[in-house]
Write an enzyme that holds these catalytic residues in place. Structure first.
Site, mmCIF file in Angstrom:
data_model
loop_
_atom_site.group_PDB
_atom_site.id
_atom_site.type_symbol
_atom_site.label_atom_id
_atom_site.label_comp_id
_atom_site.label_asym_id
_atom_site.label_seq_id
_atom_site.Cartn_x
_atom_site.Cartn_y
_atom_site.Cartn_z
ATOM 1 N N ASP A 43 0.845 -1.285 0.184
ATOM 2 C CA ASP A 43 -0.064 -0.095 0.042
ATOM 3 C C ASP A 43 0.726 1.372 -0.072
ATOM 4 O O ASP A 43 2.001 1.157 0.329
ATOM 5 C CB ASP A 43 -0.859 -0.052 1.357
ATOM 6 N N HIS A 94 -6.133 3.385 -3.815
ATOM 7 C CA HIS A 94 -5.815 3.508 -2.336
ATOM 8 C C HIS A 94 -6.046 4.844 -1.859
ATOM 9 O O HIS A 94 -5.605 5.493 -1.022
ATOM 10 C CB HIS A 94 -4.644 3.095 -1.744
ATOM 11 N N HIS A 98 -4.991 9.552 0.779
ATOM 12 C CA HIS A 98 -4.999 8.798 1.935
ATOM 13 C C HIS A 98 -5.534 9.629 3.245
ATOM 14 O O HIS A 98 -5.226 9.733 4.301
ATOM 15 C CB HIS A 98 -3.445 8.618 2.605
ATOM 16 N N HIS A 192 3.640 -2.532 2.848
ATOM 17 C CA HIS A 192 3.545 -1.181 2.470
ATOM 18 C C HIS A 192 4.828 -0.984 1.591
ATOM 19 O O HIS A 192 6.000 -1.652 2.075
ATOM 20 C CB HIS A 192 3.535 -0.160 3.396
HETATM 21 ZN ZN LIG Z 1 -2.377 3.369 3.311
#
Ligand SMILES: [Zn+2]
Length: 248
Positions: A43, A94, A98, A192
């Site tokens: 991510d 995503h 954020h 990530h």
């Molecule tokens: Zn994230």
């Protein structure tokens, strides 16, 4: 490719039946065709600091994964987005930058989704089918909106044990421990390649190659995330499943 795979599975199943009937040693062949899949997901990228490294390791190990990109990062680093796509990984949305969706207006939620889809489509020619909300936090509005545009609403991850994840900078050994503890057939694993992990010691990145080897030693093979019409209890009710990579 799909046909071959089905044919192989059928052949393996037939071998298994033969093995059971004759007591022969072809069980290993049947097991090879039915290895449990695990889905690594990365991510917050792409990032110039770590995405190329992650892609190098995945390529070296012959692993396909799923990358949930922030639209703003995708727009900033289009070459990395193209490389993710070219190397056979799946790309998901995503959000643009954020935010926690429950904290922002419905109009902003829609914009976060749309702008990111548009940025990724402009680079790869294809809009994502999967959404992962920042922090996994969905809203009824956004989940419903995703349905109306044909996207899978809110891909979460397997999180039973809750050891510190990579974003908490626990170091390579403990990231590996976290992944191995969460590993179960069909599990989607949260990792990530940008965001908080960029502040971790670079030695933490040794986890990736080692963990891939450790998962294979446990009998796992690697799949990518795909939309599913039903809630998947393995991954906190995510409308998604781990499938064999296309052409793999
Ligand atoms: Zn994230």
């Amino acid at each position: 490719m799909k046909k071959n795979r089905i044919a192989f599975a059928a052949l393996a199943a037939a071998s298994l039946v033969m093995a059971l009937l004759t007591g022969g040693p072809t069980v290993a062949a049947a097991q090879a065709a039915t290895k449990p899949l695990i889905g690594l997901t990365f991510d917050d990228g792409p990032s110039p600091q770590r995405t190329a490294f992650v892609l190098d390791v995945l390529k070296q190990k012959g692993v396909k994964a799923t990358f949930f990109l922030e639209g703003s990062h995708a727009q900033q680093y289009p070459d990395l987005v193209r490389r993710i796509k070219a190397e056979g990984h799946v790309i998901g949305n995503h959000s643009w930058n954020h935010p926690d969706f429950p904290d922002i207006s419905q109009a902003s939620q829609k914009l976060q989704i749309d702008r990111t889809n548009a940025a990724i489509k402009a680079i790869t020619g294809e809009a994502p089918k999967l959404m992962r909300f920042p922090y996994g936090d969905s809203t009824p509005y956004a989940t419903n909106y995703l349905k109306t545009i044909g996207m899978s609403g809110g891909v979460i991850w397997h999180w039973d044990v809750g050891n510190p994840g990579d974003f908490e900078c626990p170091g390579a050994t403990r990231v590996q421990r976290y992944v191995m503890a969460e590993a179960t057939p069909g599990a989607i694993i949260l990792l990530h390649d940008a965001g908080d992990v960029l502040s971790c010691s670079s030695s933490q990145w040794a986890y990736l190659a080692k963990t891939i080897d450790a998962l294979r030693a446990k009998g796992y093979e690697f799949g990518v995330v795909a939309p599913s019409a039903t809630a998947n209890p393995i991954n906190q009710g995510s409308p998604a499943v781990v499938v064999a990579p296309a052409g793999g």
